[in-house]
Design a protein around this motif. Sequence first.
Motif, PDB file in Angstrom:
ATOM      1  N   SER A   1     -70.475  53.164  23.890  1.00 55.37           N
ATOM      2  CA  SER A   1     -70.578  51.776  24.330  1.00 55.37           C
ATOM      3  C   SER A   1     -71.716  51.070  23.591  1.00 55.37           C
ATOM      4  O   SER A   1     -72.801  51.619  23.446  1.00 55.37           O
ATOM      5  N   GLY A   2     -71.424  49.878  23.090  1.00 54.12           N
ATOM      6  CA  GLY A   2     -72.460  49.077  22.432  1.00 54.12           C
ATOM      7  C   GLY A   2     -72.653  49.381  20.960  1.00 54.12           C
ATOM      8  O   GLY A   2     -73.532  48.818  20.316  1.00 54.12           O
ATOM      9  N   CYS A   3     -71.796  50.232  20.358  1.00 49.76           N
ATOM     10  CA  CYS A   3     -72.014  50.616  18.959  1.00 49.76           C
ATOM     11  C   CYS A   3     -71.442  49.590  17.980  1.00 49.76           C
ATOM     12  O   CYS A   3     -71.626  49.722  16.772  1.00 49.76           O
ATOM     13  N   GLY A   4     -70.723  48.578  18.473  1.00 51.88           N
ATOM     14  CA  GLY A   4     -70.249  47.516  17.576  1.00 51.88           C
ATOM     15  C   GLY A   4     -68.754  47.516  17.305  1.00 51.88           C
ATOM     16  O   GLY A   4     -68.288  46.800  16.409  1.00 51.88           O
ATOM     17  N   LYS A   5     -67.988  48.260  18.094  1.00 55.20           N
ATOM     18  CA  LYS A   5     -66.536  48.357  17.850  1.00 55.20           C
ATOM     19  C   LYS A   5     -65.849  47.011  18.067  1.00 55.20           C
ATOM     20  O   LYS A   5     -65.121  46.526  17.203  1.00 55.20           O
ATOM     21  N   THR A   6     -66.075  46.421  19.254  1.00 53.31           N
ATOM     22  CA  THR A   6     -65.425  45.152  19.569  1.00 53.31           C
ATOM     23  C   THR A   6     -65.860  44.071  18.592  1.00 53.31           C
ATOM     24  O   THR A   6     -65.037  43.276  18.123  1.00 53.31           O
ATOM     25  N   THR A   7     -67.133  44.049  18.254  1.00 53.49           N
ATOM     26  CA  THR A   7     -67.631  43.023  17.332  1.00 53.49           C
ATOM     27  C   THR A   7     -66.950  43.156  15.973  1.00 53.49           C
ATOM     28  O   THR A   7     -66.555  42.154  15.370  1.00 53.49           O
TER      29      THR A   7
ATOM     30  N   GLN B   1     -60.249  43.651  25.044  1.00 52.33           N
ATOM     31  CA  GLN B   1     -60.730  44.360  26.221  1.00 52.33           C
ATOM     32  C   GLN B   1     -60.484  43.534  27.486  1.00 52.33           C
ATOM     33  O   GLN B   1     -60.086  44.056  28.503  1.00 52.33           O
TER      34      GLN B   1
HETATM   35  N1  LIG Z   1     -71.985  37.527  22.231  1.00 53.74           N
HETATM   36  C1  LIG Z   1     -72.986  38.410  22.117  1.00 53.74           C
HETATM   37  N2  LIG Z   1     -74.280  37.997  22.185  1.00 53.74           N
HETATM   38  C2  LIG Z   1     -75.296  38.860  22.047  1.00 53.74           C
HETATM   39  N3  LIG Z   1     -75.134  40.178  21.827  1.00 53.74           N
HETATM   40  C3  LIG Z   1     -73.893  40.660  21.757  1.00 53.74           C
HETATM   41  C4  LIG Z   1     -72.741  39.798  21.903  1.00 53.74           C
HETATM   42  N4  LIG Z   1     -71.631  40.557  21.770  1.00 53.74           N
HETATM   43  C5  LIG Z   1     -72.060  41.817  21.579  1.00 53.74           C
HETATM   44  N5  LIG Z   1     -73.405  41.893  21.568  1.00 53.74           N
HETATM   45  C6  LIG Z   1     -74.207  43.104  21.337  1.00 53.74           C
HETATM   46  O1  LIG Z   1     -73.765  43.712  20.150  1.00 53.74           O
HETATM   47  C7  LIG Z   1     -73.712  45.125  20.295  1.00 53.74           C
HETATM   48  C8  LIG Z   1     -72.321  45.629  20.016  1.00 53.74           C
HETATM   49  O2  LIG Z   1     -71.447  45.160  21.028  1.00 53.74           O
HETATM   50  P1  LIG Z   1     -69.888  45.481  21.045  1.00 53.74           P
HETATM   51  O3  LIG Z   1     -69.278  44.690  22.145  1.00 53.74           O
HETATM   52  O4  LIG Z   1     -69.347  45.291  19.681  1.00 53.74           O
HETATM   53  O5  LIG Z   1     -69.891  47.027  21.416  1.00 53.74           O
HETATM   54  P2  LIG Z   1     -68.673  48.031  21.713  1.00 53.74           P
HETATM   55  O6  LIG Z   1     -68.817  49.154  20.754  1.00 53.74           O
HETATM   56  O7  LIG Z   1     -67.398  47.294  21.719  1.00 53.74           O
HETATM   57  O8  LIG Z   1     -69.028  48.558  23.178  1.00 53.74           O
HETATM   58  P3  LIG Z   1     -68.067  48.894  24.444  1.00 53.74           P
HETATM   59  O9  LIG Z   1     -67.519  50.280  24.187  1.00 53.74           O
HETATM   60  O10 LIG Z   1     -69.005  48.883  25.602  1.00 53.74           O
HETATM   61  O11 LIG Z   1     -67.004  47.858  24.538  1.00 53.74           O
HETATM   62  C9  LIG Z   1     -74.226  45.405  21.704  1.00 53.74           C
HETATM   63  O12 LIG Z   1     -75.589  45.716  21.609  1.00 53.74           O
HETATM   64  C10 LIG Z   1     -73.994  44.116  22.424  1.00 53.74           C
HETATM   65  O13 LIG Z   1     -74.918  43.962  23.466  1.00 53.74           O
END
Ligand SMILES: Nc1ncnc2c1ncn2[C@@H]1O[C@H](COP(=O)(O)OP(=O)(O)OP(=O)(O)O)[C@@H](O)[C@H]1O
Length: 389
Positions: free
Chosen positions: A44-50, A94
């Motif tokens: 969680s939080g590693c940047g996948k969704t971004t 998601q």
């Molecule tokens: N709109 C935003 N504003 C500020 N920080 C953000 C935003 N979106 C994501 N982040 C930060 O960027 C990092 C990556 O977030 P991301 O959502 O890409 O993670 P993830 O791998 O999809 O996690 P998860 O498995 O929990 O969905 C995290 O530290 C998150 O807090």
Amino acid sequence: MLAVAHLTKSFASGRDSSTTNVVAVNDVSLTAEAGEFVTLLGPSGCGKTTTLRCIAGLELPRFGEIVVDGTTVFSSRTRTNVAPHKRGLGMVFQSYGIWPHMNVFENAGFPLTIAPRKSRLTRQQRTARVEQALAIVQLDHLSGRAATALSGGQQQRLALARALVMEPPLLLLDEPLSNLDARLRDNMRSELARLQRELNITTIYVTHDQTEALAMSDTIAVMNKGSIEQLGTPREIYENPSTPFVADFIGGSNFMSGTVESAAGDMYTVATSAGPVHGRAHEPLPPGSRVTVAIRPEHVRVVPSGRDEAGGHDAGWTGQVRVCEYLGNAVEIEVDVEGLVLRSRSETMQFLAPGSPATVMLTPDKCLIYAQDPRGVAAIDGPEVQLAV
Ligand SMILES: Nc1ncnc2c1ncn2[C@@H]1O[C@H](COP(=O)(O)OP(=O)(O)OP(=O)(O)O)[C@@H](O)[C@H]1O
Ligand SMILES: [Mg+2]
């Protein structure tokens, strides 16, 4: 089909947004051939969704280049940024945006009704497509139901059907099975993989579930703190993790610190607090260097003390059983060896009483040795690049 190069995205964080930037995606490069199933896997939080949202055009990256089917849809160099709906993608995110005023059938078929007139299907073709997509996600029996009267898992499946009806050349899926119970998830996993192969849809799939990633993917990108730690086939990732993080995140591992004593080819002898360990390294390691040894629980063998079964293993260490757990199809045992706790998993279903003495053996060619050089992710300061959209 998809090429992502040096993708970097940071978010302003904290009260003074001009000073601190959190790097969510840090120099990510990956490609997907036509029909390939590529998974972004990580905690969680590693940047996948971004990463996925950048590919979709829903986030503006700071640097990098994204090419979809030969068309550059984003480039920080040439200041290109194609609008999301012009990128030709199907997506499930998601948080699945279901239309509350439409029923299940209408929701699933909605993308087909707004397609450009010249590529629009006939009513019969549309009905057939929607019925097929609803059958895949096992919602065909609910097609007349109001979308608001669906459970969370059913809404998630509806979002997936809506992405599938378009049969898009590139499909982006963000944890599309996360809200389903284990049995349904297994079913849909194989259905989705089958359909993806049949229709040859290039897919970028996001999950933090290693079983899903190993079972479905052609290629896995393991992400950690915004970067790709390893890119490879499921087998490469599982059998040859290139960093301790990957060895731990996929499949789990025991870790020991040690010092290199000697080398013979790519096999090394490492001194650890519990005793010497023999293992393989990916890179040359000079004698005296500090290393981390990783070994998976299934390659740690535990037998009651006094029994001589060391064939094929290193000579055993003596320890004490801490925990012995029944997992249905396997038994997990934790043994304390001179203060080092090692976890073992075996299907022999042999139980050892906590507190009893035991002998621990490691399979030598399954020990992986890594140089200890902790890699930090530096925050990138400064304003984001602004692009004309
Ligand atoms: N709109 C935003 N504003 C500020 N920080 C953000 C935003 N979106 C994501 N982040 C930060 O960027 C990092 C990556 O977030 P991301 O959502 O890409 O993670 P993830 O791998 O999809 O996690 P998860 O498995 O929990 O969905 C995290 O530290 C998150 O807090
Ligand atoms: Mg996410």
